[in-house]
Motif scaffolding. Sequence first.
Motif, PDB file in Angstrom:
ATOM      1  N   PRO A  11       0.814  -1.220   0.000  1.00 19.08           N
ATOM      2  CA  PRO A  11       0.000   0.000   0.000  1.00 19.08           C
ATOM      3  C   PRO A  11       0.846   1.268   0.000  1.00 19.08           C
ATOM      4  O   PRO A  11       0.541   2.213  -0.712  1.00 19.08           O
ATOM      5  CB  PRO A  11      -0.818  -0.122   1.302  1.00 19.08           C
ATOM      6  N   GLN A  12       1.955   1.262   0.769  1.00 14.66           N
ATOM      7  CA  GLN A  12       2.794   2.457   0.820  1.00 14.66           C
ATOM      8  C   GLN A  12       3.439   2.753  -0.522  1.00 14.66           C
ATOM      9  O   GLN A  12       3.737   3.903  -0.840  1.00 14.66           O
ATOM     10  CB  GLN A  12       3.908   2.300   1.873  1.00 14.66           C
ATOM     11  N   ALA A  92      -9.148   6.851   1.058  1.00 19.16           N
ATOM     12  CA  ALA A  92      -7.819   6.441   0.603  1.00 19.16           C
ATOM     13  C   ALA A  92      -7.523   7.020  -0.782  1.00 19.16           C
ATOM     14  O   ALA A  92      -6.398   7.458  -1.071  1.00 19.16           O
ATOM     15  CB  ALA A  92      -7.712   4.920   0.581  1.00 19.16           C
ATOM     16  N   THR A  96      -4.478   9.743  -1.571  1.00 25.78           N
ATOM     17  CA  THR A  96      -3.422   9.514  -2.560  1.00 25.78           C
ATOM     18  C   THR A  96      -3.445  10.590  -3.639  1.00 25.78           C
ATOM     19  O   THR A  96      -2.395  11.052  -4.090  1.00 25.78           O
ATOM     20  CB  THR A  96      -3.584   8.127  -3.209  1.00 25.78           C
ATOM     21  N   MET A 109      -4.294   3.432  -6.075  1.00 24.29           N
ATOM     22  CA  MET A 109      -4.635   3.126  -4.688  1.00 24.29           C
ATOM     23  C   MET A 109      -6.077   2.660  -4.574  1.00 24.29           C
ATOM     24  O   MET A 109      -6.384   1.703  -3.852  1.00 24.29           O
ATOM     25  CB  MET A 109      -4.396   4.349  -3.806  1.00 24.29           C
ATOM     26  N   VAL A 113      -7.170  -0.871  -2.885  1.00 21.51           N
ATOM     27  CA  VAL A 113      -7.955  -0.994  -1.658  1.00 21.51           C
ATOM     28  C   VAL A 113      -9.285  -1.705  -1.908  1.00 21.51           C
ATOM     29  O   VAL A 113      -9.801  -2.396  -1.022  1.00 21.51           O
ATOM     30  CB  VAL A 113      -8.183   0.380  -0.979  1.00 21.51           C
ATOM     31  N   THR A 332      -5.876   4.790   4.904  1.00 20.88           N
ATOM     32  CA  THR A 332      -4.757   4.081   4.281  1.00 20.88           C
ATOM     33  C   THR A 332      -4.000   3.254   5.310  1.00 20.88           C
ATOM     34  O   THR A 332      -3.601   2.118   5.042  1.00 20.88           O
ATOM     35  CB  THR A 332      -3.805   5.085   3.598  1.00 20.88           C
ATOM     36  N   THR A 333      -3.807   3.821   6.511  1.00 23.73           N
ATOM     37  CA  THR A 333      -3.140   3.082   7.587  1.00 23.73           C
ATOM     38  C   THR A 333      -3.936   1.844   7.960  1.00 23.73           C
ATOM     39  O   THR A 333      -3.370   0.788   8.269  1.00 23.73           O
ATOM     40  CB  THR A 333      -2.954   3.989   8.820  1.00 23.73           C
ATOM     41  N   TYR A 335      -5.698  -0.016   5.959  1.00 24.13           N
ATOM     42  CA  TYR A 335      -5.403  -1.051   4.953  1.00 24.13           C
ATOM     43  C   TYR A 335      -4.018  -1.640   5.165  1.00 24.13           C
ATOM     44  O   TYR A 335      -3.806  -2.844   4.990  1.00 24.13           O
ATOM     45  CB  TYR A 335      -5.518  -0.463   3.541  1.00 24.13           C
TER      46      TYR A 335
END
Length: 352
Positions: A11-12, A92, A96, A109, A113, A332-333, A335
């Motif tokens: 994801p990052q 998310a 992004t 992204m 997700v 996002t964190t 995920y």
Amino acid sequence: MSTEKAHIQQPQSLFSRKYLIISIGLSVATMAAVIYWTYTPGVLEHLAPKRLPGLVIAIVVSLLRVWFSAAKIRFLSEQKLSWLASIRVVLAWDFTSAVTPSTIGGAPMATYVMTKEGLKLGDAGAIVLYGVLLDQIWFAMAIPILLFAGIFYEVVPPEIGLAGDVSMGVLYVGLLSYAGLLAYGVLVNPAAIKKVVKVVFKLPILRKVSDKIEVEAENLEEYAHQLRKKPFSFLVKAFSLSTMSWLMRIALPTIVVLSLLPAPEILSLLRSLAMNLAFLVVPTPGGSGGVEGLFVLFQGPLIAREGFIGLAVFLWRVISYYISIGLGMMATTWYINQKVVEIQYQDQNQDG
């Protein structure tokens, strides 16, 4: 170990911390410059308390934009995504988009997700593609509105001069061309998308990634075939949800301005629409630096007291950008943590 680490960082890898720092840095620096050049001592004494509740309305409108966007995602997934999952996807995606250049955007992204929410990659790709198409149709419809309104209102501020007029004209033509191409490729001839992509990536500067792009072009054609099977009523409802989301986005700058001082409401809305189209081509991460400048150019002349311009920019960016970054980072964190849990669970099963 290296494989696990790669999975955890997946994801990052879809956004860059460098871009995040650049995006926030440019935004803060531009706002600071605007406040420095426009601030007048004692200007806050002219704030009208009866107007300040408009800022609460602005926050509500910003949240409604997220809700309509989530409703669109949920509808496009044919209710396979829950409401909470759809909201996480939008947050998310927004995050992004806010910290990457406009040429990259949040689509990768969003696709990722949605697969983490249980959708197949093909379904997730089709939803993203359809969402982009709906946005482009909306832009294509907005442009004639702006051109017609330009007969009666100074939609494009005279302060930007001939170069600005030409730039907006090029932007309009570009958006209409892209919308027409995408609509034709998705709704009429999906094979055309693949052909265009292949031709573009035969250029010398892009040839290095042509093999990878060819595979993606095949997938894109498959997604487009899926979308063509949808009835027209499906497109109408999805477009309505997309339109409501964009109307919330367009209304936000005007609501912020009116929360401080009286201003010509219709002209402010029209200029908000025009500047949101202009945002699409700002190349910096999240448009930072450029969008603040465009706000000053388009909305600044409508603000009676120059000292309030910097305050208006600051409040608008806090509501539209910084809150979005905060909520998006949380999504996002989530995920990322889910991915870590998945890997730990797999390791436990393998050990067992």
